[in-house]
Design a protein around this motif. Structure first.
Motif, PDB file in Angstrom:
ATOM      1  N   THR A  13     -14.972  49.709 -27.642  1.00 56.99           N
ATOM      2  CA  THR A  13     -14.145  50.659 -26.892  1.00 56.99           C
ATOM      3  C   THR A  13     -14.000  50.259 -25.429  1.00 56.99           C
ATOM      4  OG1 THR A  13     -13.883  52.984 -26.287  1.00 56.99           O
ATOM      5  CG2 THR A  13     -16.112  52.127 -26.297  1.00 56.99           C
ATOM      6  N   GLY A  14     -12.943  50.747 -24.805  1.00 56.11           N
ATOM      7  CA  GLY A  14     -12.779  50.565 -23.366  1.00 56.11           C
ATOM      8  C   GLY A  14     -13.476  51.677 -22.579  1.00 56.11           C
ATOM      9  N   TYR A  15     -13.840  52.759 -23.272  1.00 55.93           N
ATOM     10  CA  TYR A  15     -14.606  53.831 -22.617  1.00 55.93           C
ATOM     11  C   TYR A  15     -16.032  53.376 -22.390  1.00 55.93           C
ATOM     12  CZ  TYR A  15     -10.968  57.254 -23.892  1.00 55.93           C
ATOM     13  OH  TYR A  15      -9.810  57.947 -24.020  1.00 55.93           O
ATOM     14  N   GLY A  51      -9.792  47.374 -31.763  1.00 55.11           N
ATOM     15  CA  GLY A  51      -8.426  47.857 -31.614  1.00 55.11           C
ATOM     16  C   GLY A  51      -7.545  46.873 -30.909  1.00 55.11           C
ATOM     17  N   GLY A  52      -6.685  47.418 -30.084  1.00 49.98           N
ATOM     18  CA  GLY A  52      -6.618  48.773 -29.524  1.00 49.98           C
ATOM     19  C   GLY A  52      -7.976  49.345 -29.170  1.00 49.98           C
ATOM     20  N   ASP A  53      -8.062  50.602 -29.310  1.00 42.11           N
ATOM     21  CA  ASP A  53      -9.340  51.278 -29.103  1.00 42.11           C
ATOM     22  C   ASP A  53      -9.457  52.398 -30.121  1.00 42.11           C
ATOM     23  OD1 ASP A  53     -11.515  52.783 -28.307  1.00 42.11           O
ATOM     24  OD2 ASP A  53     -11.146  52.468 -26.159  1.00 42.11           O
ATOM     25  N   ARG A  72     -14.374  48.700 -20.250  1.00 39.37           N
ATOM     26  CA  ARG A  72     -13.091  48.009 -20.224  1.00 39.37           C
ATOM     27  C   ARG A  72     -13.302  46.511 -20.042  1.00 39.37           C
ATOM     28  NH1 ARG A  72      -8.618  50.959 -17.925  1.00 39.37           N
ATOM     29  NH2 ARG A  72      -8.296  49.104 -16.650  1.00 39.37           N
ATOM     30  N   PHE A  73     -12.322  45.762 -20.437  1.00 35.96           N
ATOM     31  CA  PHE A  73     -12.385  44.324 -20.227  1.00 35.96           C
ATOM     32  C   PHE A  73     -12.052  44.038 -18.767  1.00 35.96           C
ATOM     33  CE2 PHE A  73     -10.030  40.266 -20.044  1.00 35.96           C
ATOM     34  CZ  PHE A  73     -11.090  39.425 -20.315  1.00 35.96           C
ATOM     35  N   GLU A  74     -12.961  43.415 -18.046  1.00 33.63           N
ATOM     36  CA  GLU A  74     -12.743  43.096 -16.629  1.00 33.63           C
ATOM     37  C   GLU A  74     -12.496  41.595 -16.511  1.00 33.63           C
ATOM     38  OE1 GLU A  74     -12.696  45.209 -14.127  1.00 33.63           O
ATOM     39  OE2 GLU A  74     -13.675  47.021 -14.918  1.00 33.63           O
ATOM     40  N   GLY A 115      -3.400  51.067 -31.019  1.00 36.46           N
ATOM     41  CA  GLY A 115      -3.292  52.100 -29.997  1.00 36.46           C
ATOM     42  C   GLY A 115      -4.364  52.025 -28.937  1.00 36.46           C
ATOM     43  N   CYS A 116      -3.930  51.885 -27.659  1.00 39.32           N
ATOM     44  CA  CYS A 116      -4.901  51.864 -26.564  1.00 39.32           C
ATOM     45  C   CYS A 116      -4.199  52.261 -25.281  1.00 39.32           C
ATOM     46  CB  CYS A 116      -5.507  50.469 -26.423  1.00 39.32           C
ATOM     47  SG  CYS A 116      -6.727  50.390 -25.103  1.00 39.32           S
ATOM     48  N   ARG A 117      -4.862  53.095 -24.477  1.00 39.57           N
ATOM     49  CA  ARG A 117      -4.255  53.482 -23.196  1.00 39.57           C
ATOM     50  C   ARG A 117      -5.054  52.981 -21.999  1.00 39.57           C
ATOM     51  NH1 ARG A 117      -4.063  58.555 -25.967  1.00 39.57           N
ATOM     52  NH2 ARG A 117      -2.086  58.688 -27.118  1.00 39.57           N
ATOM     53  N   HIS A 118      -6.017  52.114 -22.228  1.00 42.30           N
ATOM     54  CA  HIS A 118      -6.820  51.633 -21.087  1.00 42.30           C
ATOM     55  C   HIS A 118      -6.058  50.629 -20.239  1.00 42.30           C
ATOM     56  CE1 HIS A 118     -10.398  53.678 -22.412  1.00 42.30           C
ATOM     57  NE2 HIS A 118     -10.365  53.069 -23.604  1.00 42.30           N
ATOM     58  N   ARG A 119      -5.211  49.856 -20.850  1.00 37.90           N
ATOM     59  CA  ARG A 119      -4.381  48.890 -20.140  1.00 37.90           C
ATOM     60  C   ARG A 119      -5.198  47.973 -19.225  1.00 37.90           C
ATOM     61  NH1 ARG A 119       0.879  49.927 -20.470  1.00 37.90           N
ATOM     62  NH2 ARG A 119       1.414  51.716 -21.772  1.00 37.90           N
ATOM     63  N   GLY A 170      -5.468  41.537 -18.247  1.00 38.02           N
ATOM     64  CA  GLY A 170      -5.977  40.379 -18.989  1.00 38.02           C
ATOM     65  C   GLY A 170      -6.361  40.729 -20.417  1.00 38.02           C
ATOM     66  N   CYS A 171      -5.964  41.920 -20.868  1.00 38.77           N
ATOM     67  CA  CYS A 171      -6.239  42.355 -22.239  1.00 38.77           C
ATOM     68  C   CYS A 171      -5.833  41.255 -23.220  1.00 38.77           C
ATOM     69  CB  CYS A 171      -5.462  43.627 -22.544  1.00 38.77           C
ATOM     70  SG  CYS A 171      -5.397  44.025 -24.304  1.00 38.77           S
ATOM     71  N   PHE A 172      -6.697  41.003 -24.225  1.00 33.07           N
ATOM     72  CA  PHE A 172      -6.445  39.882 -25.139  1.00 33.07           C
ATOM     73  C   PHE A 172      -5.198  40.095 -25.989  1.00 33.07           C
ATOM     74  CE2 PHE A 172      -9.125  42.894 -27.167  1.00 33.07           C
ATOM     75  CZ  PHE A 172      -8.705  42.934 -28.478  1.00 33.07           C
ATOM     76  N   VAL A 202      -0.064  43.868 -27.330  1.00 32.31           N
ATOM     77  CA  VAL A 202       0.782  44.448 -28.382  1.00 32.31           C
ATOM     78  C   VAL A 202       0.051  45.560 -29.122  1.00 32.31           C
ATOM     79  CG1 VAL A 202       2.246  42.431 -28.842  1.00 32.31           C
ATOM     80  CG2 VAL A 202       0.087  42.674 -30.068  1.00 32.31           C
ATOM     81  N   THR A 203      -1.274  45.495 -29.121  1.00 33.39           N
ATOM     82  CA  THR A 203      -2.026  46.499 -29.877  1.00 33.39           C
ATOM     83  C   THR A 203      -2.137  47.833 -29.130  1.00 33.39           C
ATOM     84  OG1 THR A 203      -4.154  45.823 -28.945  1.00 33.39           O
ATOM     85  CG2 THR A 203      -3.418  44.670 -30.930  1.00 33.39           C
ATOM     86  N   TRP A 204      -1.593  47.893 -27.907  1.00 29.03           N
ATOM     87  CA  TRP A 204      -1.622  49.173 -27.175  1.00 29.03           C
ATOM     88  C   TRP A 204      -0.750  50.214 -27.880  1.00 29.03           C
ATOM     89  CZ3 TRP A 204      -0.668  47.191 -21.442  1.00 29.03           C
ATOM     90  CH2 TRP A 204      -1.755  46.385 -21.075  1.00 29.03           C
ATOM     91  N   ASN A 205       0.293  49.722 -28.519  1.00 31.73           N
ATOM     92  CA  ASN A 205       1.263  50.585 -29.169  1.00 31.73           C
ATOM     93  C   ASN A 205       0.668  51.207 -30.446  1.00 31.73           C
ATOM     94  OD1 ASN A 205       3.398  51.642 -30.608  1.00 31.73           O
ATOM     95  ND2 ASN A 205       4.805  49.989 -30.049  1.00 31.73           N
TER      96      ASN A 205
HETATM   97  S1  SF4 Z   1      -9.626  48.406 -24.098  1.00 26.94           S
HETATM   98 FE1  SF4 Z   1      -9.287  46.497 -25.209  1.00 26.94          FE
HETATM   99  S2  SF4 Z   1      -7.300  46.784 -26.195  1.00 26.94           S
HETATM  100 FE2  SF4 Z   1      -7.462  48.330 -24.633  1.00 26.94          FE
HETATM  101  S3  SF4 Z   1      -6.475  47.386 -22.888  1.00 26.94           S
HETATM  102 FE3  SF4 Z   1      -8.648  46.989 -22.661  1.00 26.94          FE
HETATM  103  S4  SF4 Z   1      -8.925  45.010 -23.567  1.00 26.94           S
HETATM  104 FE4  SF4 Z   1      -6.928  45.730 -24.270  1.00 26.94          FE
END
Ligand code: SF4
Lengths: 657, 172
Positions: free
Chosen positions: B102-104, B72-74, B131-133, B25-29, B32-34, B37-40
């Motif tokens: 975390t993405g926060y 995660g996700g996050d 967040r991942f930039e 679960g993650c809502r940062h979106r 280039g997120c690795f 699928v783990t957002w769900n």
């Molecule tokens: S915080 Fe991590 S899991 Fe969430 S979108 Fe960004 S890179 Fe992907």
């Protein structure tokens, strides 16, 4: 000449056999034959030349020299005689070279005599020459058991030379002749500060340069037959004099810097000797060097770690004699204790070893074939005794051939007293009883598959099966001890480093028994007592389980942990695993981790299909993938490993993903 | 709460050998997120009490671990449940050192001391934040993916009231 069956058909058969061997080699038909040894380029001219010689030598030994029972046991796939090509001529396996003696007194290579060196640079150059000269007198590894102690005096010589120069150039002469010139003389440092600092810097630079050239030499001088480089090992880590520390530091720095364009050096095998009170905790004098060794190992796969505090190694340990410190030769062999009192390393080695195929015995007497519900342990042990006897007969028969060889056959080794006492022999005198200080070893392979065949589970899966496995190895060790007493010889138990062998036994057993799940269905048998590489198990548990076997294998053993990930960037993990293994009494330990190298940009680390640094794709540029096989490194596992070892590398489960 | 990955031993997600636990679960979106699928939140397997206890058992029994890593996700999107898991872990396995990804940012997570996110943060020791930039992606970084991300010493930062970076305990 006693031919087993001297009939016309037998002669015809022999001829055909010999012709086929030649054709296979000349046309590079049988890739596994050619790649039997990952260290030898079997497709080169010199590789083929040596292969022809060695295949003929094997054939000759089998048909005309060896006891029939041994030949039969080989043919039935129960026993393996290592380095069979050397059997008939009586060559010995590996050795610890007394570098202190050779460097201190000068030596003769056979082509010229060499004076004792006067500087560390020259001493290191001579180390390479000695390794090379000795390599030609035997077939296995050549090892320095305490190179830091052996080379420290030459660091001192260099220091003294620079110091005297310094006093002259910096005009620090004060009338009195400086005496007692060495690096830990504090008074000297106060009286001649400039000269002292100059000498220290220059010596440091020279030592590093010497170490670099030593490592380069040991990776480039293809002097063995088939264009192989000598199987060199260097052990170090316990010398606490500033000179010895400088040697260790320089070797580690040079190894980390790598070869010409920064590649990981494949030789020498390096072993850092770990000892409480010397290099294991922050207050120990060589702790910084231990950390550096761990860093080097995380970067280069070497050094491995020898545990001087393991019970087996403490037995003959004498803190005042570095020659009593556990070290290894070649892949993992050791010869520390000697029933004739030479309880030290230098000047002797292993004579030869034969390996038992435990898996085949397991299949015959276990449940795997579905012939019985319960393993026939009595039958198993009965057969084990039988094949132990045969394997031992083979060693003794070979020992007899080895003893009868004249000193001049292993010229450098005997003439220079590399094998202690050899210097007293006349060239035509047989080496005879001198060899008895070495060890004859019985090895084994496939404890895991053997257990699976006997009981349906291997020793990593089930505690009761583990106890059975332990009992089996303890039984073999007891056999060795008993025979040592009966025969008055050093007969030892070896956790065989099976390279060529791991696939050979398996292939033939599969042909015979078919593909038995978890037993013959892979291309290789699991080495010695290891938990299978494909079995998922936590690192600590693997270490604990394997540790118990180390004490039994008095001819040598090693345990590995596989790390998946960039070990270089997580020193804490690397250190904690090494120290945990040492604390569990693992005698000899190393961590395997992948090192990939992009040939486009030189990036080293873990590379998938695309280089993370320059973005090159593996289809466009060569990615060199360095992996360890049975104790030493090989340039690129995809082109130089035999198929069984390639399969093993593919199957490895990383103990940490 | 779902589990989208579990490595009983890993050297890639924090200092030392760590058990790495990935919470779905993650809502940062992040671009280039690795692994999108783990957002769900429904991805992976349910992180049931039984599974939690299995993992806690693994951790308690493994003498080689330096701690755990939560990823995660996050995990902060399931802050309250992750806190419960940590309480259970600490009760059974003792003082386990916990890294959390975390993405926060740290500032976002400490904005409201009454929030569940803050409660989770307090239970952990090192925060890998931000967040991942994609533009700042750097493969040479230790334990994180892009150079905006920080490795923060949580107890020290909470005590001093400002961001204190984490320092490795073993260096080569
Ligand atoms: S915080 Fe991590 S899991 Fe969430 S979108 Fe960004 S890179 Fe992907």
């Amino acid at each position: 000449m006693a031919l087993l069956q001297p009939t016309y058909e037998a002669n015809e058969h022999l001829l055909r056999e010999m012709i086929a061997v030649g054709e296979d080699i000349i046309d590079s038909k049988d890739l596994d034959l050619i790649r039997e040894n990952a260290n030898l380029n079997g497709e080169s001219f010199s590789g083929k030349m040596s292969k022809l010689g060695s295949e003929y030598a094997k054939w000759y030994a089998k048909h005309f020299i060896m006891p029939k029972s041994v030949v039969r046991a080989i043919e039935e796939n129960y026993v393996y005689v290592h380095d069979l090509d050397q059997y008939a001529i009586g060559t010995t396996n590996c050795i610890f070279i007394p570098f202190d003696k050779l460097l201190g007194g000068g030596f003769n290579t056979g082509n010229g005599s060499v004076r004792p060196p006067n500087s560390i640079m020259t001493a290191m150059a001579l180390v390479a020459i000695i390794f090379q000269s000795q390599q030609n007198a035997q077939y296995g590894g050549v090892s320095a058991s305490k190179i830091d102690h052996d080379l420290a005096p030459y660091v001192a010589k260099s220091f003294s030379k620079y110091f005297r120069k310094g006093v002259f150039y910096f005009e620090e002469e004060d009338g009195a002749e400086p005496s007692d010139i060495h690096m830990s003389n504090f008074e000297l440092q106060l009286r001649y500060p400039k000269s002292f600092r100059y000498a220290l810097k220059e010596t440091e630079a020279e030592t590093l340069q010497g170490a670099e050239s030593l490592i380069h030499n040991l990776n480039t001088m293809s002097s063995r037959a088939g264009g192989q480089i000598p199987f060199t090992s260097i052990n170090y880590g316990t010398c606490t004099s500033p000179e010895g520390q400088m040697v260790i530091d320089a070797l580690l720095t040079a190894t980390m810097q790598g070869l010409g364009s920064g590649e990981t050096p494949i030789f020498p095998i390096q072993i850092f000797k770990c000892k409480q009170g010397v290099n294991q905790s922050p207050k120990d004098p060589n702790y910084a060097l231990f950390l550096k060794a761990a860093e080097c190992s995380a970067k280069r796969l070497y050094p491995n770690f020898a545990n001087l505090d393991a019970p087996l190694n403490l037995q003959v340990y004498d803190p005042s004699d570095p020659d009593s410190e556990f070290a290894t030769m070649g892949c993992r062999t050791r010869v520390l204790s000697d029933r004739f009192g030479r309880n030290k390393l230098s000047g002797k080695g292993n004579l030869s070893f034969n390996t038992l195929n435990l898996v085949k015995l397991g299949i015959e007497y276990g449940t795997a074939l579905g012939k019985r519900k319960k393993a026939d342990e009595q039958g198993f042990y009965h057969a084990l005794d039988h094949y132990l006897d045969i394997a031992l007969d083979g060693l003794l028969h070979r020992f007899d051939i080895q003893r009868r060889q004249k000193a001049k056959a292993s010229d450098f080794m005997m003439r220079e007293g590399v094998w202690e006492g050899g210097e007293q022999l006349a060239p035509d005198e047989p080496v005879g009883d001198l060899l008895k200080h070495g060890s004859l070893s019985l090895g084994f392979i496939g404890v895991a598959e053997c257990m699976k065949a006997l009981y349906g589970r291997h020793h990593g899966e089930d505690e009761q099966v583990f106890e059975k496995a332990f009992r089996l190895i303890a039984y073999m060790r007891a056999y060795c001890d008993r025979k040592s007493d009966e025969l008055d010889l050093n007969i030892t138990l070896f956790a065989t480093p099976a390279e060529g062998l791991s696939g050979k036994f398996t292939k033939r057993d599969r042909q015979y028994y078919g593909s038995l799940p978890g037993i013959t269905d892979r291309e290789y048998y699991t080495n010695s007592f290891h938990i299978p590489v494909y079995y998922e198990i936590q690192a600590a548990r693997k270490i604990r389980l394997e540790a118990r076997f180390h004490d039994l294998c008095n001819a040598g053993a090693i345990s590995y942990i596989e790390l998946n990930g960039n070990a270089r960037s997580n020193p804490a993990a690397f250190l904690s695993i090494v120290q945990y293994a040492l604390s569990q009494q693992v005698s000899y330990f190393s961590i395997n981790h992948p090192i990939d190298r992009c040939s486009a940009c030189g990036y080293e680390g873990i590379i998938g299909s695309v280089c993370p640094s320059c973005g090159s794709h593996e289809e466009d540029v060569h990615i060199r993938r360095l992996r360890r096989v049975t104790g030493y490194l090989t340039g690129d596992f995809q082109t130089r490993f035999n198929s069984a070892k390639q399969a093993e590398v593919r199957d490895r489960v990383k103990h940490t993903p | 709460m779902n589990l989208c990955g579990y490595y009983p031993e890993s050297i890639n997600e924090g200092e030392g050998l760590r058990a790495s636990i990935f919470i779905s679960g993650c809502r940062h979106r992040c671009k280039g997120c690795f692994s999108p699928v783990t957002w769900n939140f429904n991805y992976g397997e349910p992180f049931t009490l039984q599974r939690q206890n299995e993992i806690i058992g693994d951790i308690a029994r493994n003498p080689l671990l330096s701690g755990i890593s939560l990823l995660g996700g996050d995990p902060f999107f399931s802050a309250a449940e992750v806190s419960e898991f940590l309480d259970r872990l600490y009760a059974q396995a003792g003082a386990v050192n916990t890294w959390i990804y975390t993405g926060y940012t740290y500032e976002e997570l400490t904005a409201d001391p009454l929030a569940a996110e803050y409660a989770l943060l307090r239970r952990c020791h090192v925060l890998v934040d931000g967040r991942f930039e994609e533009a700042l992606r750097d493969t040479s970084l230790r334990y994180c993916g892009s150079s905006n991300q920080r490795l923060i010493n949580i107890p020290a930062s909470l005590a001093s009231g400002k961001v204190e970076l984490w320092e490795p305990t073993v260096r080569f």
